[in-house]
Structure formats: structure tokens, C-alpha cells
Design a protein around this motif. Structure first.
Motif, PDB file in Angstrom:
ATOM      1  N   ASN A 139      -8.331  -5.412  15.693  1.00  0.00           N
ATOM      2  CA  ASN A 139      -8.696  -6.226  14.533  1.00  0.00           C
ATOM      3  C   ASN A 139      -9.072  -5.360  13.333  1.00  0.00           C
ATOM      4  OD1 ASN A 139      -8.325  -8.759  15.771  1.00  0.00           O
ATOM      5  ND2 ASN A 139     -10.346  -8.656  16.724  1.00  0.00           N
ATOM      6  N   GLU A 140      -9.825  -4.300  13.597  1.00  0.00           N
ATOM      7  CA  GLU A 140     -10.258  -3.418  12.514  1.00  0.00           C
ATOM      8  C   GLU A 140      -9.057  -2.724  11.865  1.00  0.00           C
ATOM      9  OE1 GLU A 140     -13.144   0.509  11.814  1.00  0.00           O
ATOM     10  OE2 GLU A 140     -13.079  -0.497  13.763  1.00  0.00           O
ATOM     11  N   GLN A 141      -8.155  -2.218  12.686  1.00  0.00           N
ATOM     12  CA  GLN A 141      -6.986  -1.523  12.155  1.00  0.00           C
ATOM     13  C   GLN A 141      -6.064  -2.481  11.409  1.00  0.00           C
ATOM     14  OE1 GLN A 141      -6.663   1.679  12.095  1.00  0.00           O
ATOM     15  NE2 GLN A 141      -4.690   1.630  11.057  1.00  0.00           N
ATOM     16  N   LEU A 142      -5.942  -3.706  11.920  1.00  0.00           N
ATOM     17  CA  LEU A 142      -5.122  -4.708  11.246  1.00  0.00           C
ATOM     18  C   LEU A 142      -5.680  -5.018   9.865  1.00  0.00           C
ATOM     19  CD1 LEU A 142      -2.713  -6.679  11.541  1.00  0.00           C
ATOM     20  CD2 LEU A 142      -4.327  -8.340  12.490  1.00  0.00           C
ATOM     21  N   CYS A 143      -6.996  -5.153   9.770  1.00  0.00           N
ATOM     22  CA  CYS A 143      -7.630  -5.414   8.468  1.00  0.00           C
ATOM     23  C   CYS A 143      -7.394  -4.266   7.492  1.00  0.00           C
ATOM     24  CB  CYS A 143      -9.130  -5.654   8.646  1.00  0.00           C
ATOM     25  SG  CYS A 143      -9.542  -7.240   9.410  1.00  0.00           S
ATOM     26  N   ARG A 144      -7.475  -3.037   7.986  1.00  0.00           N
ATOM     27  CA  ARG A 144      -7.229  -1.875   7.132  1.00  0.00           C
ATOM     28  C   ARG A 144      -5.815  -1.878   6.575  1.00  0.00           C
ATOM     29  NH1 ARG A 144      -9.768   2.973  10.898  1.00  0.00           N
ATOM     30  NH2 ARG A 144     -11.980   2.459  10.613  1.00  0.00           N
ATOM     31  N   LEU A 145      -4.865  -2.187   7.447  1.00  0.00           N
ATOM     32  CA  LEU A 145      -3.475  -2.191   7.014  1.00  0.00           C
ATOM     33  C   LEU A 145      -3.213  -3.298   5.996  1.00  0.00           C
ATOM     34  CD1 LEU A 145      -1.664  -1.445  10.399  1.00  0.00           C
ATOM     35  CD2 LEU A 145      -1.702   0.010   8.377  1.00  0.00           C
ATOM     36  N   ARG A 146      -3.819  -4.466   6.222  1.00  0.00           N
ATOM     37  CA  ARG A 146      -3.658  -5.551   5.261  1.00  0.00           C
ATOM     38  C   ARG A 146      -4.251  -5.167   3.906  1.00  0.00           C
ATOM     39  NH1 ARG A 146      -5.328 -10.530   9.197  1.00  0.00           N
ATOM     40  NH2 ARG A 146      -3.281 -10.883  10.140  1.00  0.00           N
ATOM     41  N   ALA A 147      -5.390  -4.499   3.938  1.00  0.00           N
ATOM     42  CA  ALA A 147      -6.025  -4.070   2.688  1.00  0.00           C
ATOM     43  C   ALA A 147      -5.142  -3.061   1.959  1.00  0.00           C
ATOM     44  CB  ALA A 147      -7.400  -3.465   2.982  1.00  0.00           C
ATOM     45  N   SER A 148      -4.521  -2.162   2.724  1.00  0.00           N
ATOM     46  CA  SER A 148      -3.654  -1.160   2.103  1.00  0.00           C
ATOM     47  C   SER A 148      -2.409  -1.812   1.510  1.00  0.00           C
ATOM     48  CB  SER A 148      -3.245  -0.090   3.119  1.00  0.00           C
ATOM     49  OG  SER A 148      -2.337  -0.601   4.081  1.00  0.00           O
ATOM     50  N   GLU A 149      -1.901  -2.883   2.152  1.00  0.00           N
ATOM     51  CA  GLU A 149      -0.733  -3.585   1.628  1.00  0.00           C
ATOM     52  C   GLU A 149      -1.063  -4.365   0.364  1.00  0.00           C
ATOM     53  OE1 GLU A 149       2.709  -3.924   2.259  1.00  0.00           O
ATOM     54  OE2 GLU A 149       2.074  -2.000   3.034  1.00  0.00           O
ATOM     55  N   ALA A 150      -2.319  -4.796   0.250  1.00  0.00           N
ATOM     56  CA  ALA A 150      -2.725  -5.565  -0.927  1.00  0.00           C
ATOM     57  C   ALA A 150      -2.907  -4.672  -2.149  1.00  0.00           C
ATOM     58  CB  ALA A 150      -4.032  -6.312  -0.638  1.00  0.00           C
ATOM     59  N   THR A 151      -2.996  -3.348  -1.915  1.00  0.00           N
ATOM     60  CA  THR A 151      -3.175  -2.391  -2.998  1.00  0.00           C
ATOM     61  C   THR A 151      -1.855  -1.680  -3.256  1.00  0.00           C
ATOM     62  OG1 THR A 151      -5.461  -2.020  -2.310  1.00  0.00           O
ATOM     63  CG2 THR A 151      -4.492  -0.397  -3.801  1.00  0.00           C
ATOM     64  N   SER A 152      -1.284  -1.922  -4.426  1.00  0.00           N
ATOM     65  CA  SER A 152       0.020  -1.323  -4.750  1.00  0.00           C
ATOM     66  C   SER A 152      -0.165   0.137  -5.127  1.00  0.00           C
ATOM     67  CB  SER A 152       0.665  -2.079  -5.911  1.00  0.00           C
ATOM     68  OG  SER A 152       1.902  -1.517  -6.244  1.00  0.00           O
ATOM     69  N   SER A 153       0.731   0.988  -4.619  1.00  0.00           N
ATOM     70  CA  SER A 153       0.676   2.415  -4.939  1.00  0.00           C
ATOM     71  C   SER A 153       2.074   2.994  -4.885  1.00  0.00           C
ATOM     72  CB  SER A 153      -0.230   3.147  -3.945  1.00  0.00           C
ATOM     73  OG  SER A 153      -0.166   4.551  -4.153  1.00  0.00           O
ATOM     74  N   SER A 154       2.365   3.919  -5.811  1.00  0.00           N
ATOM     75  CA  SER A 154       3.674   4.569  -5.827  1.00  0.00           C
ATOM     76  C   SER A 154       3.611   5.956  -5.193  1.00  0.00           C
ATOM     77  CB  SER A 154       4.190   4.689  -7.269  1.00  0.00           C
ATOM     78  OG  SER A 154       3.290   5.469  -8.057  1.00  0.00           O
ATOM     79  N   ALA A 155       2.459   6.311  -4.600  1.00  0.00           N
ATOM     80  CA  ALA A 155       2.292   7.640  -4.017  1.00  0.00           C
ATOM     81  C   ALA A 155       2.870   7.691  -2.606  1.00  0.00           C
ATOM     82  CB  ALA A 155       0.814   8.016  -3.991  1.00  0.00           C
ATOM     83  N   SER A 156       3.527   8.796  -2.284  1.00  0.00           N
ATOM     84  CA  SER A 156       4.104   8.956  -0.949  1.00  0.00           C
ATOM     85  C   SER A 156       3.013   9.021   0.112  1.00  0.00           C
ATOM     86  CB  SER A 156       4.968  10.217  -0.893  1.00  0.00           C
ATOM     87  OG  SER A 156       4.206  11.374  -1.184  1.00  0.00           O
ATOM     88  N   THR A 157       1.828   9.532  -0.260  1.00  0.00           N
ATOM     89  CA  THR A 157       0.729   9.595   0.707  1.00  0.00           C
ATOM     90  C   THR A 157       0.327   8.196   1.164  1.00  0.00           C
ATOM     91  OG1 THR A 157      -0.805   9.700  -1.177  1.00  0.00           O
ATOM     92  CG2 THR A 157      -0.220  11.788  -0.124  1.00  0.00           C
ATOM     93  N   SER A 158       0.437   7.211   0.282  1.00  0.00           N
ATOM     94  CA  SER A 158       0.093   5.834   0.639  1.00  0.00           C
ATOM     95  C   SER A 158       1.053   5.305   1.698  1.00  0.00           C
ATOM     96  CB  SER A 158       0.137   4.946  -0.606  1.00  0.00           C
ATOM     97  OG  SER A 158      -0.047   3.592  -0.274  1.00  0.00           O
ATOM     98  N   ILE A 159       2.346   5.546   1.533  1.00  0.00           N
ATOM     99  CA  ILE A 159       3.338   5.092   2.508  1.00  0.00           C
ATOM    100  C   ILE A 159       3.119   5.789   3.844  1.00  0.00           C
ATOM    101  CG2 ILE A 159       5.797   4.979   3.065  1.00  0.00           C
ATOM    102  CD1 ILE A 159       5.013   3.090   0.861  1.00  0.00           C
ATOM    103  N   ASN A 160       2.858   7.087   3.803  1.00  0.00           N
ATOM    104  CA  ASN A 160       2.635   7.830   5.044  1.00  0.00           C
ATOM    105  C   ASN A 160       1.385   7.347   5.774  1.00  0.00           C
ATOM    106  OD1 ASN A 160       4.868   9.675   5.114  1.00  0.00           O
ATOM    107  ND2 ASN A 160       3.931  10.812   3.444  1.00  0.00           N
TER     108      ASN A 160
END
Length: 285
Positions: free
Chosen positions: A23-44
Motif C-alpha cells: 500500500n505504501e509503495q503504491l501510494c508513492r508511485l501514484r504521487a510520482s505519477e501525479a507530478t509531471s517531470s521531464s527528467a530522466s531520473t524521474s522515469i528511472n
């Protein structure tokens, strides 16, 4: 999408440690998807986080009660949909890997030409055209992968209140995997993803490239394309060594970016295979 919590008679009364971690990891991933970023580090980071989520899921699949629930005939249709989705994700991984490899090879060839000629007219122009043509081929392949994602969304995500907890977990994993693959494909195509979880507005962005973008919105792929198009522009003077140097720097950055993405996609590919095999093994017993 609401936070996911496991409440089911199919699971032990005391939660397995993998459940809250999931549940914790799922929430983190959802939060990261809600934040737009063009950096390759974000995708990695998203690719790495998704692998961690699959690890949590794998540990949940080892629980005897979950295995028993998944093997029941009445849940077969959900499992079939999940397995079909996992197969499509593997196809998309292969498309992403091929796209990255093709772009990497074109990048290396163009870098070699620039080092040899430092902008020497005919050969450099020819290699730039080859690179840009290769990128068009990559974007067409990505459009195919986009259609695969649409099929997964259409076939898998119809809600059912009677779905057991472990199936809900599997579907949640497919949902966030779909969103992260969307970000990955958008990134490789050189477009900034405009969508949120479950959204599909980015398809038109990929198919109809918006040529007026702020520099801050460009990622490593689109920066290279912009630098090369400027290099070939009639406005560029033959003596403009800065434009050549800028293009070379952008190509070097892109090659490093691709190497990191290749590792992340390959690791995720292996993780997807492992989870698929685990599900098939459970169903065969």
C-alpha cells in the motif's frame, strides 16, 4: 483513484508485512505519477519503484490463502484478464527496449560523425537526416505500444465489488504499471506526458507533435532533436561551432540517459516474467 487497502476474508486476520508495504509503495508511485517531470531520473525512479511494488506482490502471492483463492474457478475470468494484460506489458517492454536500442545506435553513429568532421557539411547533414528518420520510426513503434495500453485498460479495469482482495491487488498493480508505461513511452517519444492516472490525452500529443515547447519542458530526446534541427537550419552559419558543440553535448547526455533507461526496462521485463510465471504456477496446482 482511492488509496488501496486490503480487507478480505481471503486473507489472514493479521496482515502479512508485504500488505502495508504494498500500500505504501503504491501510494508513492501514484504521487510520482501525479507530478509531471521531464527528467530522466524521474522515469528511472518510477521504474525502480514499480519493481519494488512487484516484489511486494510476489510475497503476497506466496501466502497459501491467496494461492487457494486464486485457484478457485469462479475467479478465472479475472485471472485470465490479468494474464492477458501481463503478456501485453511484456510486448510493450520489448517495443520500449527496441526503441531505446535503435535510438542509442543512431546516437552513437551521429556522435562519431561529429567527432570526425566537426560539422563537415555533406556527411554530417546525411547522418542528421538518418537520425531524425530513425526517430520517426521509433515514434511509430511507440504508437503501436500506446494501442496495446488502451487494450489493457479496456479489458482489465471494469470495477467489481465482489472481486477478492488478491485479485484487486493484481489489478491495482496493472493500473499503476499502465500509468508508468504511459510516462515511459511519452518520454522516449520526446513528448512531455500530459496525462494523469488512467488518462489518454497524451496519445494526441504523441501523434500530433506540438512544436512550440518551452526549453524546460523538453527531455533528453526532444533536446537532441531540437539541437539537430537547429544545426540543419538555414539560419545556422557554417562557422557556428557553438551549435555543433551543443548538439554533441546533447547527444552525449542522451546516450547516458538511454543506458539508464535500458537497465530499468530490462529489470522490469524480468520482473514481469517472474510474476507471470508465479501466477501460472499457482493456477496449475
Amino acid at each position: 483513484m482511492a488509496s488501496y487497502h486490503v480487507r478480505s476474508n481471503s486473507l489472514p486476520s493479521r496482515q502479512h508485512p508485504a500488505i502495508p508495504e504494498f500500500n505504501e509503495q503504491l501510494c508513492r508511485l501514484r504521487a510520482s505519477e501525479a507530478t509531471s517531470s521531464s527528467a530522466s531520473t524521474s522515469i528511472n525512479c518510477k521504474l525502480s519503484g514499480l519493481q519494488h511494488l512487484f516484489d511486494c506482490l510476489e510475497r503476497s502471492l506466496l501466502l497459501p490463502l491467496n494461492q487457494q483463492a486464486l485457484s478457485q474457478e469462479q475467479h478465472q475470468k479475472w485471472i485470465d484478464q490479468i494474464l492477458d494484460g501481463s503478456l501485453r506489458f511484456l510486448d510493450i517492454c520489448n517495443i520500449a527496449k527496441d526503441s531505446l536500442l535503435q535510438t542509442k545506435e543512431s546516437t552513437q553513429e551521429l556522435q562519431s560523425t561529429i567527432r570526425r568532421k566537426r560539422g563537415g557539411n555533406i556527411e554530417l547533414s546525411s547522418e542528421v537526416k538518418k537520425f531524425l528518420t530513425s526517430r520517426k520510426v521509433v515514434k511509430k513503434a511507440i504508437q503501436k505500444a500506446v494501442e496495446q495500453l488502451k487494450c489493457i485498460e479496456n479489458n482489465t479495469f471494469k470495477k467489481d465489488n465482489e472481486t477478492i482482495a488478491i485479485v484487486s491487488m493484481l489489478r491495482e498493480v496493472q493500473g499503476i504499471t499502465l500509468a508508468i508505461f504511459e510516462s515511459l513511452l511519452s518520454f522516449i517519444s520526446g513528448e512531455k506526458s500530459k496525462s494523469k492516472l488512467g488518462g489518454w490525452s497524451f496519445i494526441s500529443s504523441i501523434m500530433h507533435h506540438n512544436r512550440v515547447e518551452e526549453e524546460s519542458q523538453l527531455n533528453d530526446f526532444s533536446r537532441v532533436e531540437a539541437a539537430l534541427k537547429f544545426l540543419m537550419s538555414p539560419k545556422m552559419k557554417k562557422s557556428d561551432s557553438f551549435a555543433v558543440e551543443n548538439a554533441q553535448n546533447q547527444l552525449e547526455n542522451l546516450e547516458l540517459c538511454i543506458q539508464d533507461l535500458q537497465e530499468g526496462v530490462e529489470n522490469l521485463f524480468r520482473r514481469l516474467i517472474k510474476t507471470r510465471v508465479s501466477l501460472l504456477n499457482i493456477l496449475s496446482h
